[in-house]
Design an enzyme around this catalytic site. Structure first.
Site: not given
Ligand code: 13P
Length: 341
Positions: A178, A220
């Site tokens: 991510e 992600k």
């Molecule tokens: P949000 O969808 O609230 O951005 O959170 C997702 C997430 O896991 C951020 O690390």
């Protein structure tokens, strides 16, 4: 490493019609969410809230492929003594775990952050696997502002993401990679597009250098989207078109799936954007949601910390999960929201 099994899990995480519940708020973040609904952030309240979500039968069995947990939650038991991990498994969803330890200021780079937590990660992953985790998450944060991000910040965060991903695969755990480009600034969608391109290119370069098997991971990312404070907000179709163009240019087809963060979008925007992207198919990878706020804001409000509101909280969660499940197949319509309201 058994890559066939990693690939099977990654593919299941992004199965059409399903997506991931990001319920891995750190103690600080969940306190902020609870403050907003007037609930004290105690260990018991955090357990009760998450137990409510994981016992939402309709959402969990039909629309949620996996749940990202926080360290506290993965070791917690439900009120009746069943481990929360078991509740998730029993619903048919896959348990996952956030393994980064948050961010620190990046030396020499004012205003920029680096995500930490690699030390002892190999040992922690072993324990999480034994407890049932089959995937993990590590979030890097890249901010857009005047003169930032620097290539230094992009580089060190990409390096750490790849180190984490390789350690996960060696531990037979699918890494969610991510690299989040924040939508907090006043930049426009094209600046977000340009920065996200640099971030994803650098991330995949590092993943290759460190021999991460792309077939056994999930990406992600953020969407290509206008900064929250930008006067000109790009419409849904533009977000969808630019995000897909960007991802096609940067994400190899060997990656089984992409699961977006919501990043501060409203519930309905996050759903509409994902839905619009599926109208632009066919796509080379699975494309779904891994939302935190956009799945949980409604159930948090409906629950508000009261036992008598558990059914209302579960129904609010099931509704958002169903809307996003439909969006992950391009079958959502805004009229479905109005009917439920
Ligand atoms: P949000 O969808 O609230 O951005 O959170 C997702 C997430 O896991 C951020 O690390």
């Amino acid at each position: 490493m058994n890559l066939t099994e990693l690939n099977r899990i990654a593919t299941a995480m992004v199965a059409p019609g399903k997506g991931i519940l990001a319920a891995d708020e750190s103690s600080g973040t969940i306190k902020k969410r609870f403050d907003a609904i007037g609930v004290e952030s105690t260990e018991g309240n955090r357990r009760d809230y998450r137990e409510m979500l994981f016992r939402s039968r309709e959402a969990m069995s039909q629309y949620i492929s996996g749940v990202i947990l926080y360290d506290e939650t993965i070791w917690q038991d439900a009120k009746d003594g069943t481990p929360l991990v078991k509740l998730i498994e029993q619903s048919g969803a896959i348990p996952g775990i956030k393994v980064d330890e948050g961010t620190q200021a990046l030396p020499m780079c004012p205003g920029e952050l680096v995500t930490v937590g690699l030390d002892k990660l190999a040992e922690r992953l072993k324990k999480y696997y034994e407890r049932g985790a089959r995937f993990a998450k590590w979030r890097a944060v890249i901010d857009i502002g005047s003169g930032i991000p620097s290539m230094t910040a992009i580089g060190v965060n990409a390096h750490a993401l790849a180190r984490y991903a390789a350690l996960c695969q060696a531990a037979q755990i699918v890494p969610i990679v991510e690299p989040e480009v924040l939508m907090d600034g006043d930049h426009d969608i094209d600046r977000c597009y340009e920065v996200t391109t640099r971030v994803l290119n650098k991330t995949f370069q590092e993943l290759r250098v460190q021999r991460v098997a792309l077939e056994g991971m999930v990406l992600k990312p953020n969407m290509a989207i206008s900064g929250k404070k930008c006067a000109k907000q790009a419409p849904v179709e533009e977000v969808a078109e630019k995000t897909i163009r960007l991802l096609k240019a940067c994400v190899p087809a060997a990656v089984p799936g992409i699961a977006f963060l919501s990043g501060g979008q409203s519930d309905e925007e996050a759903t509409a954007h994902l839905n619009a992207m599926h109208k632009l198919g066919p796509l080379p990878w699975g494309l779904t949601f891994s939302y935190g706020r956009a799945l949980q804001a409604a159930p948090q409000k409906a629950w508000s910390g009261k036992a008598e509101n558990v059914a209302a909280g579960q129904s609010a969660f099931s509704h958002r999960a169903r809307m996003n499940g439909l969006a992950s197949k391009g079958e959502w319509q805004s009229s479905l929201e109005k009917k439920a309201a």
